[in-house]
Motif scaffolding. Structure first.
Motif, mmCIF file in Angstrom:
data_model
loop_
_atom_site.group_PDB
_atom_site.id
_atom_site.type_symbol
_atom_site.label_atom_id
_atom_site.label_comp_id
_atom_site.label_asym_id
_atom_site.label_seq_id
_atom_site.Cartn_x
_atom_site.Cartn_y
_atom_site.Cartn_z
ATOM 1 N N GLU A 125 0.683 -1.032 0.446
ATOM 2 C CA GLU A 125 -0.789 0.315 -0.041
ATOM 3 C C GLU A 125 0.545 1.347 -0.157
ATOM 4 N N ALA A 126 2.085 1.019 1.285
ATOM 5 C CA ALA A 126 2.896 2.603 0.948
ATOM 6 C C ALA A 126 3.205 2.182 0.041
ATOM 7 N N ALA A 127 4.364 1.273 -0.986
ATOM 8 C CA ALA A 127 5.323 2.156 -1.715
ATOM 9 C C ALA A 127 3.986 2.432 -3.294
ATOM 10 N N GLU A 128 2.780 1.674 -3.305
ATOM 11 C CA GLU A 128 1.823 2.229 -3.777
ATOM 12 C C GLU A 128 1.520 3.851 -4.535
ATOM 13 N N ALA A 129 1.636 4.130 -2.775
ATOM 14 C CA ALA A 129 1.461 5.626 -2.981
ATOM 15 C C ALA A 129 2.016 6.135 -2.733
ATOM 16 N N GLY A 130 3.452 5.758 -2.902
ATOM 17 C CA GLY A 130 5.145 6.666 -3.772
ATOM 18 C C GLY A 130 5.882 6.487 -2.630
ATOM 19 N N ASP A 131 5.576 6.142 -1.159
ATOM 20 C CA ASP A 131 6.828 5.316 -0.634
ATOM 21 C C ASP A 131 8.065 5.370 -0.686
ATOM 22 N N ALA A 132 8.794 6.036 -0.289
ATOM 23 C CA ALA A 132 10.314 4.733 -0.665
ATOM 24 C C ALA A 132 10.719 3.570 -0.350
ATOM 25 N N LEU A 133 10.650 4.220 0.652
ATOM 26 C CA LEU A 133 11.097 3.386 2.198
ATOM 27 C C LEU A 133 10.640 2.108 1.459
ATOM 28 N N ALA A 134 9.093 1.837 1.626
ATOM 29 C CA ALA A 134 8.536 0.926 1.512
ATOM 30 C C ALA A 134 8.679 -0.013 0.018
ATOM 31 N N GLN A 135 8.642 0.944 -1.061
ATOM 32 C CA GLN A 135 9.136 0.027 -2.736
ATOM 33 C C GLN A 135 10.584 -0.154 -2.545
ATOM 34 N N LEU A 136 11.792 0.224 -2.474
ATOM 35 C CA LEU A 136 12.903 -0.913 -1.751
ATOM 36 C C LEU A 136 12.540 -1.720 -0.888
ATOM 37 N N GLU A 137 11.888 -2.192 -0.068
ATOM 38 C CA GLU A 137 12.271 -2.969 0.906
ATOM 39 C C GLU A 137 10.792 -3.628 0.767
ATOM 40 N N LEU A 138 9.706 -3.434 -0.500
ATOM 41 C CA LEU A 138 9.591 -4.522 -1.703
ATOM 42 C C LEU A 138 10.171 -5.150 -1.959
ATOM 43 N N ALA A 139 11.638 -4.660 -2.920
ATOM 44 C CA ALA A 139 11.944 -4.989 -3.912
ATOM 45 C C ALA A 139 12.316 -6.937 -3.726
ATOM 46 N N LYS A 140 13.182 -6.065 -2.042
ATOM 47 C CA LYS A 140 13.986 -6.955 -1.004
ATOM 48 C C LYS A 140 12.999 -7.939 -1.213
ATOM 49 N N LYS A 141 11.731 -7.643 -0.831
ATOM 50 C CA LYS A 141 10.984 -9.163 -0.368
ATOM 51 C C LYS A 141 11.133 -9.955 -2.412
ATOM 52 N N TYR A 142 10.196 -9.402 -2.739
ATOM 53 C CA TYR A 142 10.433 -10.090 -4.264
ATOM 54 C C TYR A 142 11.572 -10.817 -5.149
ATOM 55 N N ALA A 143 12.880 -9.872 -4.692
ATOM 56 C CA ALA A 143 14.048 -10.754 -4.849
ATOM 57 C C ALA A 143 14.474 -11.876 -3.955
ATOM 58 N N ALA A 144 14.247 -11.814 -2.775
ATOM 59 C CA ALA A 144 14.614 -13.034 -1.305
ATOM 60 C C ALA A 144 13.085 -14.218 -1.932
ATOM 61 N N GLY A 145 12.072 -13.704 -2.214
ATOM 62 C CA GLY A 145 10.996 -13.929 -1.692
ATOM 63 C C GLY A 145 10.765 -14.756 -0.712
ATOM 64 N N ASP A 146 11.027 -13.697 -0.227
ATOM 65 C CA ASP A 146 10.572 -14.019 1.732
ATOM 66 C C ASP A 146 9.420 -13.102 2.136
ATOM 67 N N GLY A 147 7.972 -14.603 1.924
ATOM 68 C CA GLY A 147 6.399 -13.477 2.009
ATOM 69 C C GLY A 147 5.621 -13.745 0.741
ATOM 70 N N LEU A 148 6.350 -13.224 -0.699
ATOM 71 C CA LEU A 148 5.458 -13.369 -1.040
ATOM 72 C C LEU A 148 6.259 -14.732 -2.731
ATOM 73 N N ASP A 149 5.968 -14.734 -3.621
ATOM 74 C CA ASP A 149 7.386 -15.103 -4.947
ATOM 75 C C ASP A 149 7.970 -14.922 -4.984
#
Length: 450
Positions: free
Chosen positions: A371-395
């Motif tokens: 939600e925060a990433a879609e709203a433009g928060d850079a911290l959330a965007q980076l953390e979401l990128a890390k989740k996707y890269a590591a497969g942490d809680g997301l495929d």
């Protein structure tokens, strides 16, 4: 006459009895050096190292130091040894470096003895050996080198690599302090201020040494002086002088002094009461790592006494307090996130994520990041990128990871830039193109909304 040439060069370099002229000084030093004068070789090497009166050249400096060292000049032996260890102007050779420094140290050069102690203490240039380090530090200290006396005192006080001996430590601190070393004056004053199990505080001596170090501009001493005025230990209690000392130390970047000054502004002691000034100093203290300053700033934001610089600033400081277990700070973040604040959602997600293994709230953290990433928060965007890269809680999805890292990088986030570039090395050209297309589309959509 080489000695006369050296002396003339020396006088020209310093401007003693004549106008200062570094080029002429270097010329006379070279004449003396060409005749093999060790002191001239050393000084000419220094000129080349500094680019004073001659072209700067580490290689030429190293050559000249080596020639002077071979003639037994201990200072040159130290310099050439340091250059061998660093690989500066000379091909790096730790054995040669240690050998030359050892020669200078054995010749009684205090700086070389201290350097040898440092080498053995850190293991950089030789096998780490605290006992050998202590021996050389003590020799340098006995030769009157203040920084060696201070180092030896600190080691004796802490029992670091040497048997703890408070009495000896105080003796060495005193010698370094009497030689004018501000750090030693500060630490000696600090010892007398607090005392120990074996020694009662001596506030008169505490003030004497602390004042000397403070007058020399030592930030720690200025902070200690502020504390003495604030508490009335060793001096008449004086809030105004406490504030003045704390401010000087805080302006030099000492976080604990910024925190103390913030408290004075908050209470109106020694300065005009001002929540805004208190918040400014608390912010500086918090940025310097002072946890108390960060906590007080968060409290003032939560209480509505000061306005944060922006949503992200408020969420950041309150999240710091929440991370320390402050329940009010956690409630504030929850409320702000619930009302739609993207920075609050991002910071709350990070807190949940940190304790996810125990609390089982992984899904909520990811939802908040999204939600925060879609709203433009850079911290959330980076953390979401890390989740996707590591497969942490997301495929695991390198395309999505690259997309979000790329979006976060648009504001110049270095970590996001590095992550995006590292991901590119793991992806095909088609995947990179797809991720870039999705990032461009998201950015265009976001700008359209703005």
């Amino acid at each position: 006459d080489a000695l006369a040439q050296y002396r003339l060069g020396y006088m020209l370099a310093l401007g003693q009895g004549t106008e200062k002229d570094l080029e002429a000084a270097a010329g006379w030093m070279k004449k003396a050096a060409d005749q093999g004068d060790a002191s001239a070789l050393l000084q000419l090497g220094v000129f080349h190292l500094q680019g004073a009166g001659v072209d700067r050249s580490e290689a030429e400096a190293g050559r000249l130091f080596r020639l002077a060292a071979e003639k037994g000049n201990a200072t040159a032996q130290l310099y050439v040894g340091q250059m061998y260890l660093a690989g500066a102007g000379i091909e790096k050779n730790e054995v040669a470096g240690l050998t030359w420094i050892m020669a200078a140290a054995r010749a009684g050069n205090a700086e070389a003895q201290f350097e040898l102690g440092r080498i053995y203490a850190t293991g950089q240039g030789a096998t780490k050996d605290t006992q050998e380090a202590g021996k050389w530090f003590e020799l340098a200290a006995e030769n009157g080198l203040a920084k060696a006396q201070y180092t030896l005192a600190s080691n004796l006080m802490a029992g670091s690599g040497i048997a703890k001996d408070e009495a000896k430590a105080l003796d060495w601190y005193r010698k370094a302090a009497e030689a004018g070393m501000a750090a030693a004056q500060r630490d000696l004053g600090g010892f007398y201020l607090t005392g120990s199990a074996a020694n009662q505080p001596d506030f008169a001596l505490a003030y004497e040494w602390t004042k000397k170090a403070a007058d020399a501009g030592d930030a720690g001493a200025l902070s200690n002086l502020g504390y003495m005025y604030y508490t009335g230990k060793g001096v008449p209690q004086d809030d105004q002088r406490a504030a003045e000392a704390y401010e000087k130390a805080a302006e030099m970047g000492l976080a604990r002094s910024a925190a103390a000054l913030g408290a004075l502004y908050e209470a109106g002691r020694g300065v005009e009461k001002s929540d805004e000034m208190a918040a400014d100093w608390y912010r500086k203290g918090g940025q310097g790592g002072d946890r108390q300053a960060a906590a007080r700033l968060a409290a003032m934001i939560i209480e509505g006494r000061v306005a944060p610089q922006d949503e992200a600033d408020g969420a950041f400081w309150v999240a710091v307090a929440a991370g320390e277990g402050n329940a009010d700070a956690r409630k504030w973040l929850e409320a702000k996130a619930g009302s739609g604040s993207a920075p609050a959602k991002a910071r709350l997600a990070a807190l949940i994520d940190a304790g996810a293994k125990h609390a089982g709230n992984d899904d909520r953290a990811i939802a908040l990041y999204q939600e925060a990433a879609e709203a433009g928060d850079a911290l959330a965007q980076l953390e979401l990128a890390k989740k996707y890269a590591a497969g942490d809680g997301l495929d695991q999805d390198y395309v999505a990871a690259h997309q979000w890292a790329n979006i976060a990088a648009t504001d110049g986030n270095e970590e996001a830039v590095k992550m995006r570039d590292n991901l590119s090395k793991l992806m095909t050209r088609e995947q990179i193109a797809d991720a870039q297309k999705k990032a461009r589309e998201w950015i265009a959509k976001a700008r359209g909304k703005g």
